[in-house]
Design an enzyme around this catalytic site. Structure first.
Site, PDB file in Angstrom:
ATOM      1  N   SER A   1      -9.968   1.766   2.628  1.00 10.75           N
ATOM      2  CA  SER A   1      -9.098   2.580   1.822  1.00 10.75           C
ATOM      3  C   SER A   1      -8.016   1.805   1.071  1.00 10.75           C
ATOM      4  CB  SER A   1      -8.412   3.620   2.712  1.00 10.75           C
ATOM      5  OG  SER A   1      -7.562   2.990   3.658  1.00 10.75           O
TER       6      SER A   1
ATOM      7  N   SER B   1     -10.282  -0.652   6.835  1.00 14.32           N
ATOM      8  CA  SER B   1      -9.689  -0.466   5.497  1.00 14.32           C
ATOM      9  C   SER B   1      -8.975  -1.668   4.902  1.00 14.32           C
ATOM     10  CB  SER B   1      -8.718   0.701   5.519  1.00 14.32           C
ATOM     11  OG  SER B   1      -9.428   1.888   5.321  1.00 14.32           O
TER      12      SER B   1
ATOM     13  N   LYS C   1       0.854  -1.196   0.000  1.00 16.72           N
ATOM     14  CA  LYS C   1       0.000   0.000   0.000  1.00 16.72           C
ATOM     15  C   LYS C   1       0.885   1.239   0.000  1.00 16.72           C
ATOM     16  CE  LYS C   1      -4.008   1.950   2.529  1.00 16.72           C
ATOM     17  NZ  LYS C   1      -4.930   1.782   3.676  1.00 16.72           N
TER      18      LYS C   1
HETATM   19  N1  GLN Z   1     -13.431   4.069   5.990  1.00 20.25           N
HETATM   20  C1  GLN Z   1     -12.893   4.510   7.223  1.00 20.25           C
HETATM   21  C2  GLN Z   1     -12.498   5.967   7.125  1.00 20.25           C
HETATM   22  O1  GLN Z   1     -12.776   6.552   6.154  1.00 20.25           O
HETATM   23  C3  GLN Z   1     -11.733   3.643   7.608  1.00 20.25           C
HETATM   24  C4  GLN Z   1     -10.470   4.004   6.925  1.00 20.25           C
HETATM   25  C5  GLN Z   1      -9.320   3.125   7.308  1.00 20.25           C
HETATM   26  O2  GLN Z   1      -9.480   2.093   7.947  1.00 20.25           O
HETATM   27  N2  GLN Z   1      -8.140   3.587   6.983  1.00 20.25           N
HETATM   28  O3  GLN Z   1     -11.919   6.527   7.990  1.00 20.25           O
END
Ligand code: GLN
Length: 487
Positions: free
Chosen positions: A155, A179, A80
């Site tokens: 994400s 995410s 990532k």
């Molecule tokens: N979707 C969640 C957010 O927008 C989690 C994001 C994540 O786990 N990095 O914060």
């Protein structure tokens, strides 16, 4: 596509060990596959061919000399793009870091390189890992390999899409509020968040430091278990990393689960779950019954507040963590500024995307004088109550299960105008980050449109072996994981 590309990481590793294929040949086949699908799927921000080939060559030299290979040597992996790989960009998919080159390796990256795992590229994400669809990336729209009109989840959407599109059998993501598990579920692969502190966060761009955790993506439970063995462990560079022994997770997959007690998280089975997701979940419950598990409905009364608590704590921590991006030391700096203050404000206004700005404003507000007690402190207290809910639940059961997400992958643009509906996709995953416990999403079927559905399994702190064991039982009895996307 070469046959080897369809194999799991464990099978690819064995093929290299048994001299059926050279690591360099496997890498050639991997890049050939990336070439084939990348223009459609767009998983990667950049490819990292030099380091990948350098690593693969070292593997082949070792094999030639008859030396023993470290775990997963030669097996390609997508990283990532919020984790440092020295000499290559780390952008977090943000304009503000567009030209930033990693000055050092993240601990996970160093561990992968030590084990001679070729890193094939840096995978796309929502800007600074804020989002659930990868649509917040400043650079590109990663597509869901099962249907290119749909989001891969976020994400860590690039990491999940890369694994589902067979661009790499392994990937790393970061999970602050789902995410890894959410894109795992949307793309039909394994997405696993370890216990908070199980994996070092050194060299991961911080989003919300009390929630962030790095974890594996793969197509099989065994592969995820092997990858966690490689990356887990205490690290003197991360004071929150846990000084607990790393187990051989992949050796415990077939442990006996006699007497297993499985809890159904009652509060997560409310309205709003799609019929197909509900059916798949009922099937999963039936499966665990059929192997002799005792099924109990468990109430965790405070988890209905998870989203609200998360969006105070995560934004507060983000507003503080992202203060460092001011045009002075890193990345983008606005041009033609009259003074220092204008340089700060213009740099941040031009460098950050809308969602990141929204979070910084929300977080700054929650931390500001007069509101701190009302919001941040209260959220911290509620977080403790959630943790206690889980402690009590795990006195009654060994594992908890729920759908990973109430819905399957959605169309591009369908939630971007309504941040709240986007935030709700994390309703089932966020509680595990708040409590610090490990969780995993395992493929659990498909909806009527052929989109993957995920089953989420949660276990107590540091019981990753049990988590993989219970997921492996489910995976092996169902053949969902054998189906592959055809982008
Ligand atoms: N979707 C969640 C957010 O927008 C989690 C994001 C994540 O786990 N990095 O914060």
């Amino acid at each position: 596509m070469k046959e080897i590309i369809k194999k799991s990481a464990a099978e690819q590793f064995n093929a290299i060990k048994n001299k059926e294929i050279k690591a360099v040949e496997l890498l050639d086949a991997t890049y050939e596959r990336i070439e084939e699908v990348e223009n459609k799927v767009e998983s990667f921000n950049c490819l990292t061919k030099d380091i990948a080939y350098e690593t693969a060559k070292k593997v082949d030299e070792k094999v030639e000399k008859g030396e023993e290979l470290p775990l997963l040597a030669g097996v390609p992996l997508a990283l990532k793009d919020n984790m440092n790989l020295v000499g290559y960009p780390t952008t977090a998919s943000s304009k503000i870091l567009e030209n930033f080159i990693s000055p050092y390796n993240a601990t996970v990256t160093q561990k992968l390189l030590n084990n001679l795992v070729p890193i094939v590229g840096k995978a796309n994400l929502d800007e600074f890992a804020m989002g659930s669809s990868t649509e917040n990336s400043a650079f590109k729209k990663t597509k869901n390999p099962w249907n290119l009109n749909k989001v891969p989840g976020g994400s860590s959407g690039g990491s999940a899409a890369a694994v589902a599109a067979l661009e790499a059998p392994l990937a790393l993501g970061s999970d602050t509020g789902g995410s890894i598990r959410l894109p795992g579920s949307f793309c039909g692969c394994i997405g696993m968040k370890p216990t908070y502190g199980r994996v070092s966060r050194y060299g991961l761009i911080a989003f919300a430091s009390s929630l962030d955790q790095i974890g594996p993506f793969s197509r099989t439970v065994e592969d995820a278990a092997m990858l966690l063995e490689v990356i887990a462990g205490h690290d003197m560079h991360d004071s929150t990393s846990l000084d607990a022994p790393v187990e051989q997770y992949s050796k415990n997959l077939n442990n006996d689960t006699k007497g297993l007690r499985v809890g159904i998280m009652k509060e997560l089975l409310v309205d709003g779950i799609s019929d197909d997701v509900r059916k798949s979940f009922e099937h999963a419950v039936e499966f665990y019954k059929s192997i002799g598990a005792e099924i109990k409905e468990i109430s965790l009364p405070h988890i209905k507040y998870s989203i609200g608590i998360y969006y105070i704590i995560a934004t507060a921590e983000a507003s503080s963590n992202l203060a460092r991006f001011d045009g002075v030391r890193y990345g983008y700096r606005a041009k033609d500024c009259k003074n220092l203050l204008e340089m700060y404000t213009k740099t941040r206004a031009e460098g950050f995307g809308d969602e990141v700005k929204r979070r910084i404003m929300l977080g700054t507000y929650a931390l500001s004088s007069g509101y701190y007690d009302a919001y941040y402190k209260k959220a911290q207290k509620m977080r403790t109550l959630i943790k206690q809910d889980f402690d009590k639940a795990f006195e009654q059961v060994d594992v908890l299960i729920s759908p990973t997400c109430p819905n399957t992958a959605f169309d591009f643009g369908s939630k971007t105008e309504d941040p709240l509906s986007m935030y709700l996709t994390d309703i089932a995953t966020i509680c595990a980050n708040l409590a610090g416990i490990p969780g995993l999403s395992v493929p659990a079927g498909f909806d009527k449109d052929g989109m993957p559905i995920g089953l989420q399994i949660l276990t107590p702190v540091l019981s990753e072996s049990l988590l993989f064991n219970v997921a492996h039982k489910f995976e092996q009895a169902n053949d969902y994981y054998k189906q592959i996307a055809n982008p």
